[in-house]
Design a protein around this motif. Structure first.
Motif, PDB file in Angstrom:
ATOM      1  N   ILE A  72       0.947  -1.125  -0.060  1.00 45.12           N
ATOM      2  CA  ILE A  72      -0.038   0.008  -0.015  1.00 45.12           C
ATOM      3  C   ILE A  72       0.484   1.479  -0.129  1.00 45.12           C
ATOM      4  O   ILE A  72       0.720   2.126  -0.783  1.00 45.12           O
ATOM      5  N   SER A  73       2.104   1.274   0.759  1.00 46.23           N
ATOM      6  CA  SER A  73       2.705   2.458   1.002  1.00 46.23           C
ATOM      7  C   SER A  73       3.423   2.485  -0.593  1.00 46.23           C
ATOM      8  O   SER A  73       3.465   3.825  -0.901  1.00 46.23           O
ATOM      9  N   LYS A  74       3.672   1.563  -1.136  1.00 49.93           N
ATOM     10  CA  LYS A  74       4.310   1.866  -2.533  1.00 49.93           C
ATOM     11  C   LYS A  74       3.634   2.346  -3.419  1.00 49.93           C
ATOM     12  O   LYS A  74       3.654   3.178  -4.268  1.00 49.93           O
ATOM     13  N   ALA A  75       2.239   1.690  -3.535  1.00 47.01           N
ATOM     14  CA  ALA A  75       1.052   2.310  -4.410  1.00 47.01           C
ATOM     15  C   ALA A  75       0.752   3.572  -4.128  1.00 47.01           C
ATOM     16  O   ALA A  75       0.825   4.651  -4.994  1.00 47.01           O
ATOM     17  N   ASP A  83       9.057   7.648  -5.333  1.00 53.08           N
ATOM     18  CA  ASP A  83       9.868   6.346  -5.126  1.00 53.08           C
ATOM     19  C   ASP A  83      10.086   6.155  -3.853  1.00 53.08           C
ATOM     20  O   ASP A  83      10.026   6.880  -2.872  1.00 53.08           O
ATOM     21  N   ILE A  84      10.027   4.491  -3.540  1.00 50.43           N
ATOM     22  CA  ILE A  84      10.227   4.057  -2.180  1.00 50.43           C
ATOM     23  C   ILE A  84      11.402   3.025  -2.537  1.00 50.43           C
ATOM     24  O   ILE A  84      11.297   2.190  -3.373  1.00 50.43           O
ATOM     25  N   ALA A  85      12.208   2.909  -1.427  1.00 52.26           N
ATOM     26  CA  ALA A  85      13.182   2.043  -1.453  1.00 52.26           C
ATOM     27  C   ALA A  85      13.449   1.283  -0.132  1.00 52.26           C
ATOM     28  O   ALA A  85      13.298   2.397   0.763  1.00 52.26           O
ATOM     29  N   VAL A  86      14.322   0.427  -0.111  1.00 48.39           N
ATOM     30  CA  VAL A  86      14.593  -0.176   1.550  1.00 48.39           C
ATOM     31  C   VAL A  86      16.183  -0.615   1.242  1.00 48.39           C
ATOM     32  O   VAL A  86      16.399  -1.175   0.309  1.00 48.39           O
TER      33      VAL A  86
END
Length: 103
Positions: A72-75, A83-86
């Motif tokens: 959900i966070s990525k969407a 953009d999201i990364a870990v």
């Protein structure tokens, strides 16, 4: 919603005496939000799957969850052209980075 999920995960998967570090940086073009914890971390071979719907690592099967929070966070982040990364933190734990364009 995205930031709430990241913060809740940092608390849920942290060690009882661990810490959560939140960072925020802004430039003319983007905002960078980071959430780092000192918890159990994510096995390297699983880092590319943590944003998949319903994915839960074997290492966290004993912790309550559905495997939907990070997807959900990525969407949400992608819907805002971000953009999201870990990544894992050498000293233990993980760090999530959200980059969003300035409106």
């Amino acid at each position: 919603e995205a930031m709430t999920n990241l913060l809740e995960n940092a608390v849920s998967y942290n060690h009882p005496q661990g810490s959560v570090i939140v960072g925020l940086q802004e430039s003319d073009e983007r905002i960078i939000f980071t959430v780092q914890d000192t918890g159990i971390g994510i096995p390297e071979q699983e880092l590319d799957r943590v944003f998949h719907k319903f994915y839960r690592s074997e290492a966290v099967k004993n912790i309550k969850g559905t495997g939907l929070g990070l997807s959900i966070s990525k969407a949400v982040v992608l819907a805002h052209h971000g953009d999201i990364a870990v990544r894992n933190v050498v000293s233990g734990g993980s760090c999530f980075t959200v980059t969003l364009p300035v409106a």
